[in-house]
Write a protein that holds these residues in place. Structure first.
Motif, PDB file in Angstrom:
ATOM      1  N   ARG B  24      32.166 -11.524  -7.722  1.00 25.11           N
ATOM      2  CA  ARG B  24      33.229 -11.906  -8.655  1.00 25.11           C
ATOM      3  C   ARG B  24      33.278 -13.412  -8.941  1.00 25.11           C
ATOM      4  N   ILE B  25      32.408 -14.177  -8.303  1.00 23.32           N
ATOM      5  CA  ILE B  25      32.584 -15.632  -8.366  1.00 23.32           C
ATOM      6  C   ILE B  25      32.457 -16.188  -9.789  1.00 23.32           C
ATOM      7  N   SER B  26      31.528 -15.620 -10.563  1.00 26.22           N
ATOM      8  CA  SER B  26      31.364 -16.202 -11.900  1.00 26.22           C
ATOM      9  C   SER B  26      32.551 -15.820 -12.785  1.00 26.22           C
ATOM     10  N   ASP B  27      33.078 -14.607 -12.565  1.00 23.37           N
ATOM     11  CA  ASP B  27      34.256 -14.192 -13.324  1.00 23.37           C
ATOM     12  C   ASP B  27      35.463 -15.056 -12.943  1.00 23.37           C
ATOM     13  N   PHE B  28      35.563 -15.362 -11.643  1.00 23.13           N
ATOM     14  CA  PHE B  28      36.656 -16.202 -11.165  1.00 23.13           C
ATOM     15  C   PHE B  28      36.524 -17.622 -11.737  1.00 23.13           C
ATOM     16  N   ALA B  29      35.286 -18.103 -11.791  1.00 19.39           N
ATOM     17  CA  ALA B  29      35.046 -19.443 -12.361  1.00 19.39           C
ATOM     18  C   ALA B  29      35.485 -19.459 -13.826  1.00 19.39           C
ATOM     19  N   ASP B  46      26.771 -23.540  -6.632  1.00 19.95           N
ATOM     20  CA  ASP B  46      27.021 -24.066  -5.284  1.00 19.95           C
ATOM     21  C   ASP B  46      27.956 -23.149  -4.500  1.00 19.95           C
ATOM     22  N   ALA B  47      28.960 -22.612  -5.214  1.00 22.61           N
ATOM     23  CA  ALA B  47      29.910 -21.708  -4.550  1.00 22.61           C
ATOM     24  C   ALA B  47      29.169 -20.466  -4.071  1.00 22.61           C
ATOM     25  N   ALA B  48      28.280 -19.950  -4.905  1.00 17.42           N
ATOM     26  CA  ALA B  48      27.515 -18.757  -4.523  1.00 17.42           C
ATOM     27  C   ALA B  48      26.648 -19.066  -3.302  1.00 17.42           C
ATOM     28  N   LEU B  49      26.063 -20.251  -3.309  1.00 15.13           N
ATOM     29  CA  LEU B  49      25.218 -20.656  -2.176  1.00 15.13           C
ATOM     30  C   LEU B  49      26.035 -20.701  -0.886  1.00 15.13           C
ATOM     31  N   LEU B  50      27.207 -21.324  -0.991  1.00 14.35           N
ATOM     32  CA  LEU B  50      28.061 -21.434   0.200  1.00 14.35           C
ATOM     33  C   LEU B  50      28.491 -20.064   0.689  1.00 14.35           C
ATOM     34  N   LEU B  51      28.851 -19.195  -0.262  1.00 11.81           N
ATOM     35  CA  LEU B  51      29.323 -17.867   0.133  1.00 11.81           C
ATOM     36  C   LEU B  51      28.208 -17.060   0.793  1.00 11.81           C
ATOM     37  N   SER B  52      26.992 -17.233   0.294  1.00 11.21           N
ATOM     38  CA  SER B  52      25.913 -16.419   0.840  1.00 11.21           C
ATOM     39  C   SER B  52      25.391 -16.966   2.162  1.00 11.21           C
ATOM     40  N   GLU B  53      25.589 -18.253   2.394  1.00  7.02           N
ATOM     41  CA  GLU B  53      24.984 -18.836   3.597  1.00  7.02           C
ATOM     42  C   GLU B  53      25.967 -19.147   4.722  1.00  7.02           C
ATOM     43  N   THR B  54      27.253 -19.035   4.413  1.00  9.77           N
ATOM     44  CA  THR B  54      28.233 -19.378   5.449  1.00  9.77           C
ATOM     45  C   THR B  54      28.873 -18.103   5.986  1.00  9.77           C
TER      46      THR B  54
END
Lengths: 316, 439
Positions: B24-29, B46-54
């Motif tokens: 949903r991140i792009s829709d939220f953006a 960057d948000a997607a990267l953080l979400l996938s790696e953290t």
């Protein structure tokens, strides 16, 4: 990269009181290699964040204090003109070097005065670069900084391009004296620091001054909170001033914030003549804060003209 | 326009929610962009990267992380928090929202049927567009009841002149509906309230300030003024290197390097700023606004010099600079002139201003009028304004009436053809307007 637990442990060791928002912001900045932009009123501890992070990350702290008129020569590098002129004169007397050799040597590291930005880029180990009060610098400098932060390299015409050997953690602070450009904001992870709540201030006091009397610490935290909420006070007490005040009270052996204690130590927490007059708002009702028998401002029918006679004033 | 509640995302356990956040991140953006946040593709990536790696352990952690990335000011943080809480909801919240939505849909259908019946006259549906019908449905029941009673009262007269009565009933309905639309716009503006009282005050209509808010508003003006001063000075400093060569400073600097003129120093080119002539409406409804606006203007050290201030209601009077130090002294002096609370006659004030000797307005002045345009003699005012514009070149009108209401005030339409009209209903608007003047 430092883990969340290590970061928390490091901050605990440094006796720094933090919240989850600070942790998340620092981790985002480290993970993405972004600068952190910290905004907030003067005295909320923006600079302290950089200092404590340098300590926790075991990195050198390089500080650039911004001011109106700050330019590249003060922020990035400058040639040591005096030393270059001396070298020219020495060389003229010796007549050994060719002109090319002389020029080459004049624009070498030996004559380069490294300023904070270049120092952070050329640092062998990753540093924490604190760019303090960026809002005081001109817009041109902000634009230059933006370029530097995005490329992490600079070109010195006489030497060539200097690429950063390590990525510094850049921390920019702003008191919002002027709005920063959208472009700079976009590049940063953003952190807003507000004045701490009574609970947080109490935690800071007890963390920084472990031996402080618990009741005194609470009284100080509550008093500072009241003073900050007072619109008549122009310069709100900072966290550092809270600590100074508590230290002064402790040094004088005071354990209760009564009229005398306030009178003796008010200069540690309020730094403005007009603000000092507001200290009486901390007194309980019925105590006007002056040596008179007026009965205090908490009592009905309190005769303020009587107090005026004693040479002090009451405030609405 | 994205409806956040239509896209609420159910967060049940932390185990599966990271993938939901990622989806949903792009829709939220996109939602954040519609709300004014400058969220670009790089931030979303960057948000997607953080979400996938953290390895996130709770919802609050995700919120803090995304806030640091997406929100770039205190105001944006407020918007982000509200949007996040509305968009990513827990299972219980989602169930409650669905239940509320179902009940709302049923209620809506019921109201729609009732409105259809009400908005019919003599067997024919009234000629009202869909938005007006929607507004009618949202009107308080007592207002609708009053309109129904009016309709019933003229039921028997319809046969005498069907067209006349149909048009009369329609106009009565339309008036009430338009009033309701205005009230709803006001309520919507107020619903945008911020959690931070300072931000809330910044965006609140100045006319809604209570007596108790005034010290806070004044302190806020002081701070905003400081901020604007900083911005203006930084702008001016930026134009420093474009003037003539400063020989004295260049030679003095050269002495440091043995007389070699390595670095040249330039004189700063001073921009000739126009002197301000302020004309403030102090009729009853305007004094609060004028006091704040003047305090704002005075707080700017860069433009307060060499400005003259006049106040008017039915007459004109010049205000002493000393009286502009704060709101209190300004109010006192206004009261002393006897102009406070009287009617507004800008034409009379302008003719007095233009008749002053030596002339107040000339090519190096800028006339700034603080008024709500509600004046008598609009026609004469237009002529005099045109005359004043010929003399001073530019007139800026700071209008405390919110821009959304301008269409309903006829005089605004007529005057805005002559002056540059700037909306200034809130302190935020006012600071932007004053910055435009100062620059």
């Amino acid at each position: 990269m430092i883990s969340e637990n290590e970061l928390r442990a490091g901050l605990d060791r440094a006796a720094y009181v933090y919240d989850d928002i600070l942790i998340s912001t620092v981790l985002v900045a480290l993970k993405l290699g972004r600068p952190i932009l910290i905004e907030g009123a003067a005295g909320v501890g923006k600079t302290e964040v950089a200092k404590v992070l340098a300590e926790v990350l075991e990195r050198p702290l390089i500080r650039l204090q911004c001011y109106e008129g700050l330019d590249e020569s003060k922020a990035l590098y400058e040639w040591n003109y005096q030393k270059q002129l001396l070298a020219i004169q020495v060389s003229m007397n010796r007549k050994e070097d060719t002109d090319d050799d002389l020029t080459r040597s004049l624009f070498s590291d030996e004559y380069l005065l490294e300023r904070p930005l270049l120092a952070s880029i050329r640092s062998e180990e990753p540093a924490v670069l604190l760019i303090d009060e960026i809002d005081k610098a001109d817009e041109e400098f902000e634009a230059f900084l933006l370029e530097l932060l995005s490329e992490m390299q600079i070109t010195i015409p006489e030497i060539g391009t200097v690429k950063s050997k390590t990525t510094p953690l850049v921390i920019l602070t702003s008191n919002r004296a002027r709005p920063l450009s959208e472009a700079l904001r976009r590049r940063c992870a953003y952190l807003y620091l507000a004045y701490p709540s009574v609970e947080k201030e109490l935690a800071i006091l007890t963390r920084k001054m472990p031996n402080i009397d618990a009741q005194l610490a609470l009284s100080v935290a509550e008093a500072v909170h009241t003073l900050r909420a007072n619109d008549a006070i122009l310069k709100k007490p900072s966290i550092a001033e809270t600590l100074d005040w508590a230290a002064a009270l402790e040094a004088l052996g005071i354990t209760e914030l009564d009229r005398d204690a306030l009178e003796q130590t008010k200069g540690f927490v309020l730094k403005n003549n007009e603000d000092l007059d507001e200290i009486h708002t901390l007194l309980p009702e019925g105590d006007c804060g002056e040596d008179c028998d007026c009965g205090g401002h908490g009592e009905a029918g309190h005769d303020q003209s009587h107090c005026a006679h004693h040479g002090h004033h009451h405030h609405a | 326009m994205i409806n956040p509640t239509a896209h609420t995302t159910d967060i049940t356990t932390m185990h599966d929610n990271v993938s939901i956040y990622l989806e949903r991140i792009s829709d939220f953006a996109r939602l954040l962009r519609t709300r004014g946040l400058a969220v670009g593709l790089s931030e979303t990536a960057d948000a997607a990267l953080l979400l996938s790696e953290t390895d996130f352990t709770d919802r609050e952690r995700v919120k803090n992380t995304l806030r640091a990335l997406f929100a770039k000011s205190q105001a944006e943080q407020e918007i982000f928090d509200r949007s996040f809480d509305l968009y990513f909801v827990t299972a219980e919240q989602k169930k409650a929202i669905e239940e509320a939505e179902r009940a709302a849909r049923e209620e809506y259908e019921k109201q729609k049927a009732a409105a259809k019946k009400d908005l019919t006259y003599n067997g024919q549906p009234m000629d009202l567009d869909e938005s007006m019908r929607e507004t009618y449905m949202r009107m308080p029941e007592e207002v609708r009841e009053r309109l129904r009673q009016i309709k019933d009262r003229f039921k028997d007269d319809i046969e005498r002149s069907p067209e006349l009565y149909a048009s009369f009933i329609k106009s009565v309905f339309m008036k009430s509906i338009m009033e309701q639309q205005l009230a709803m716009e006001d309520a919507a503006a107020q619903a945008e309230a911020f959690d931070d009282p300072e931000l809330e005050m910044l965006f609140r209509d100045i006319s809604d300030f209570h007596e108790s808010d005034i010290p806070k508003a004044t302190a806020l003006i002081g701070r905003l003024g400081k901020m604007l001063n900083g911005e203006i000075q930084a702008k001016n400093a930026g134009s420093g290197h474009k003037g003539k060569l400063d020989f004295k400073r260049t030679i003095r600097k050269g002495l440091e390097t043995g007389g070699s003129l390595y670095r040249l120093a330039y004189k700063r080119r001073h921009k000739r700023r126009k002197k301000l002539v302020l004309l403030c409406d102090v009729s009853g409804s305007m004094i609060q606004f004028s006091a704040f606006a003047l305090e704002f203007i005075q707080s700017l050290s860069t433009i307060s010099e060499a400005s003259r201030t006049f106040i008017f209601s039915e007459e004109l009077a010049e205000i002493d600079r000393a009286a502009l130090v704060n709101t209190e002294t300004f109010r006192k002096q206004v009261k002393a002139t006897g102009l406070f609370g009287r009617g507004t006659n800008l034409a009379s004030a302008l003719s007095q201003l233009l008749a002053l000797k030596p002339p107040v307005l000339n090519g190096s002045t800028m006339l700034i009028i603080l008024s709500d345009t509600k004046t008598v003699n609009v026609k004469e005012t237009e002529q005099l304004l045109a005359g004043a514009k010929r003399l001073s070149g530019n007139i800026i009108w700071l209008n405390p009436i919110p821009e959304r209401k301008w269409d309903y005030v006829r005089s605004i339409g007529r005057i805005s053809g002559i002056c540059q009209m700037i909306p200034c209903s809130t302190l935020s608007d006012l600071s932007r307007a004053v910055l435009r003047i100062a620059m």
